[in-house]
Write a protein that holds these residues in place. Structure first.
Motif, mmCIF file in Angstrom:
data_model
loop_
_atom_site.group_PDB
_atom_site.id
_atom_site.type_symbol
_atom_site.label_atom_id
_atom_site.label_comp_id
_atom_site.label_asym_id
_atom_site.label_seq_id
_atom_site.Cartn_x
_atom_site.Cartn_y
_atom_site.Cartn_z
ATOM 1 N N MET A 1 0.821 -1.216 0.000
ATOM 2 C CA MET A 1 0.000 0.000 0.000
ATOM 3 C C MET A 1 0.850 1.259 0.000
ATOM 4 S SD MET A 1 -3.446 0.015 0.528
ATOM 5 C CE MET A 1 -3.687 1.292 1.750
ATOM 6 N N ALA A 2 0.433 2.186 -0.792
ATOM 7 C CA ALA A 2 1.074 3.498 -0.778
ATOM 8 C C ALA A 2 0.327 4.399 0.210
ATOM 9 C CB ALA A 2 1.039 4.103 -2.171
ATOM 10 N N ILE A 3 0.920 5.527 0.535
ATOM 11 C CA ILE A 3 0.257 6.474 1.433
ATOM 12 C C ILE A 3 -0.984 7.066 0.762
ATOM 13 C CG2 ILE A 3 0.480 8.721 2.554
ATOM 14 C CD1 ILE A 3 2.359 7.306 4.063
ATOM 15 N N PHE A 4 -0.833 7.481 -0.509
ATOM 16 C CA PHE A 4 -1.936 8.106 -1.243
ATOM 17 C C PHE A 4 -2.494 7.176 -2.314
ATOM 18 C CE2 PHE A 4 0.972 11.848 -0.388
ATOM 19 C CZ PHE A 4 0.254 12.307 0.696
ATOM 20 N N SER A 5 -3.729 7.436 -2.726
ATOM 21 C CA SER A 5 -4.295 6.736 -3.877
ATOM 22 C C SER A 5 -3.592 7.223 -5.146
ATOM 23 C CB SER A 5 -5.785 7.035 -3.983
ATOM 24 O OG SER A 5 -5.985 8.400 -4.284
ATOM 25 N N LYS A 6 -3.706 6.429 -6.219
ATOM 26 C CA LYS A 6 -3.140 6.830 -7.509
ATOM 27 C C LYS A 6 -3.704 8.183 -7.926
ATOM 28 C CE LYS A 6 -0.167 3.958 -9.258
ATOM 29 N NZ LYS A 6 0.701 5.152 -9.181
ATOM 30 N N GLU A 9 -1.856 10.807 -6.028
ATOM 31 C CA GLU A 9 -0.485 10.959 -6.521
ATOM 32 C C GLU A 9 -0.467 11.788 -7.809
ATOM 33 O OE1 GLU A 9 1.334 6.628 -4.945
ATOM 34 O OE2 GLU A 9 0.950 6.953 -7.067
ATOM 35 N N ILE A 12 -1.348 15.516 -7.028
ATOM 36 C CA ILE A 12 -0.269 16.317 -6.439
ATOM 37 C C ILE A 12 0.793 16.635 -7.482
ATOM 38 C CG2 ILE A 12 1.618 16.323 -4.752
ATOM 39 C CD1 ILE A 12 -0.106 14.537 -2.963
ATOM 40 N N ASP A 86 -8.604 12.513 -1.522
ATOM 41 C CA ASP A 86 -8.659 11.295 -0.693
ATOM 42 C C ASP A 86 -9.491 11.456 0.577
ATOM 43 O OD1 ASP A 86 -7.235 9.691 -2.372
ATOM 44 O OD2 ASP A 86 -5.352 9.737 -1.264
ATOM 45 N N LEU A 90 -6.897 10.095 6.196
ATOM 46 C CA LEU A 90 -5.457 9.984 6.443
ATOM 47 C C LEU A 90 -5.054 10.838 7.645
ATOM 48 C CD1 LEU A 90 -2.737 8.848 5.372
ATOM 49 C CD2 LEU A 90 -2.517 10.924 4.011
ATOM 50 N N ILE A 120 2.415 13.771 9.177
ATOM 51 C CA ILE A 120 1.996 13.819 7.773
ATOM 52 C C ILE A 120 1.212 15.104 7.520
ATOM 53 C CG2 ILE A 120 0.503 12.755 6.029
ATOM 54 C CD1 ILE A 120 1.123 10.029 7.275
ATOM 55 N N MET B 1 -8.062 7.644 1.937
ATOM 56 C CA MET B 1 -7.140 6.504 2.002
ATOM 57 C C MET B 1 -6.622 6.287 3.419
ATOM 58 S SD MET B 1 -5.895 4.852 -0.839
ATOM 59 C CE MET B 1 -4.156 4.672 -0.482
ATOM 60 N N SER B 89 6.237 -1.525 0.200
ATOM 61 C CA SER B 89 6.177 -0.234 -0.493
ATOM 62 C C SER B 89 5.907 0.907 0.488
ATOM 63 C CB SER B 89 5.125 -0.253 -1.593
ATOM 64 O OG SER B 89 3.833 -0.366 -1.031
ATOM 65 N N LEU B 96 4.884 10.057 -4.065
ATOM 66 C CA LEU B 96 4.140 10.521 -5.234
ATOM 67 C C LEU B 96 4.046 9.448 -6.309
ATOM 68 C CD1 LEU B 96 5.343 14.222 -5.546
ATOM 69 C CD2 LEU B 96 3.439 13.259 -4.244
ATOM 70 N N ILE B 116 8.924 10.501 7.199
ATOM 71 C CA ILE B 116 7.647 9.902 7.598
ATOM 72 C C ILE B 116 7.713 8.387 7.501
ATOM 73 C CG2 ILE B 116 5.265 9.590 6.814
ATOM 74 C CD1 ILE B 116 5.317 12.689 6.299
#
Lengths: 145, 145
Positions: A1-6, A9, A12, A86, A90, A120, B1, B89, B96, B116
């Motif tokens: 899992m990434a911090i943000f959704s696609k 990303e 931004i 998002d 978060l 964050i 998210m 990940s 990003l 972070i």
DNA sequence: TCAATAAAATACTTTTTTATCTTTTATTAT
DNA sequence: ATAATAAAAGATAAAAAAGTATTTTATTGA
């Protein structure tokens, strides 16, 4: 899992790109943005339309139209972009997914996550959309690949 | 998210629950775990089978069977659970989403995200599966709702 | 007014994640 | 041996996220 959704990303990366490409009052088209940040064009179009509707970025239709940022948008914190895309889970959701997690009904990691969420949030609040304009001009930062 | 996937949230809550319920050598069944952490039973079964296959937790079939944790599993850091479920990940991916983001080809938020990610990793590395056993017995922490 | 441009809106497809259901295998106790 | 128990495995289904394609609306300049 990434911090943000696609979606986030791309969003931004796009606002950073638009900021540095429209610094002197001009506009930039979706094709050039998608190319500049290496994202699927129709998908990015939807994201930017959404950000535009929410007032995070500006747009103009027709010939010489495109996306751009007014002065106040340039000074918006990145947290506004993340929240628009998002939501704010978060920043205030429980790390273990518990709906009722709180100070009086904490999950085991409640305090640890509070710190992480705060760092964050602080990072995204302290960074504006226009923060990296100078550095992006010099090419030291990458928005694609 | 959220920070973790649903799979990972259920996984972490489950290992905490199994840890505190099997402290004295016994085993616990999937039904009781699912009920104890408020998760869909068949979905959780899948997650625990996976964790069992990967050696993160232990299981035993048949009557009086169930899931449990041996001594070394109790001392595993939570980062092992997260890595088994969500991959790494979260610990080393670009915020990003850039594949080639690195010290020599950084995204604009590279250094901020490094901090972070490190704090998330440190937190998960410093917390073991059995860390909260005492507190869970006293009921001060919640794993459901 | 009309053709060209470019975003907005809408509808649709694919992929991934989340969740469920059914059958099989291992173990125990009778 | 056999019946009961409980996890393992496999196959499906539903929902959400990611991505694509088509049509509509606004604007400009000839």
């Amino acid at each position: 899992m990434a911090i943000f959704s696609k979606t986030c990303e791309y969003g931004i990366r796009a606002v950073f790109f638009i900021a540095h490409k429209t610094a002197k009052g001009n506009r930039i088209g979706i094709k050039e943005i998608a190319d500049g940040i290496d994202s699927p064009e129709p998908f990015l179009a939807k994201i930017l339309q959404d950000l535009s509707r929410k007032g995070i970025i500006q747009s103009f239709k027709g010939p010489h139209g495109g996306f751009y940022l007014d002065e106040s948008s340039l000074n918006r914190p990145l947290s506004d972009v993340v929240e628009a895309v998002d939501g704010n889970s978060l920043f205030n959701g429980c790390g273990l997914g518990l709906k009722a997690c709180s100070e009086i009904n904490p999950c085991p990691l409640h305090n640890q996550f509070k710190e992480i969420r705060n760092s964050i949030y602080k990072m995204l609040k302290d960074t504006t959309i226009g923060t990296f304009n100078d550095e992006l001009l010099t090419g030291i930062f990458s928005l694609k690949k």
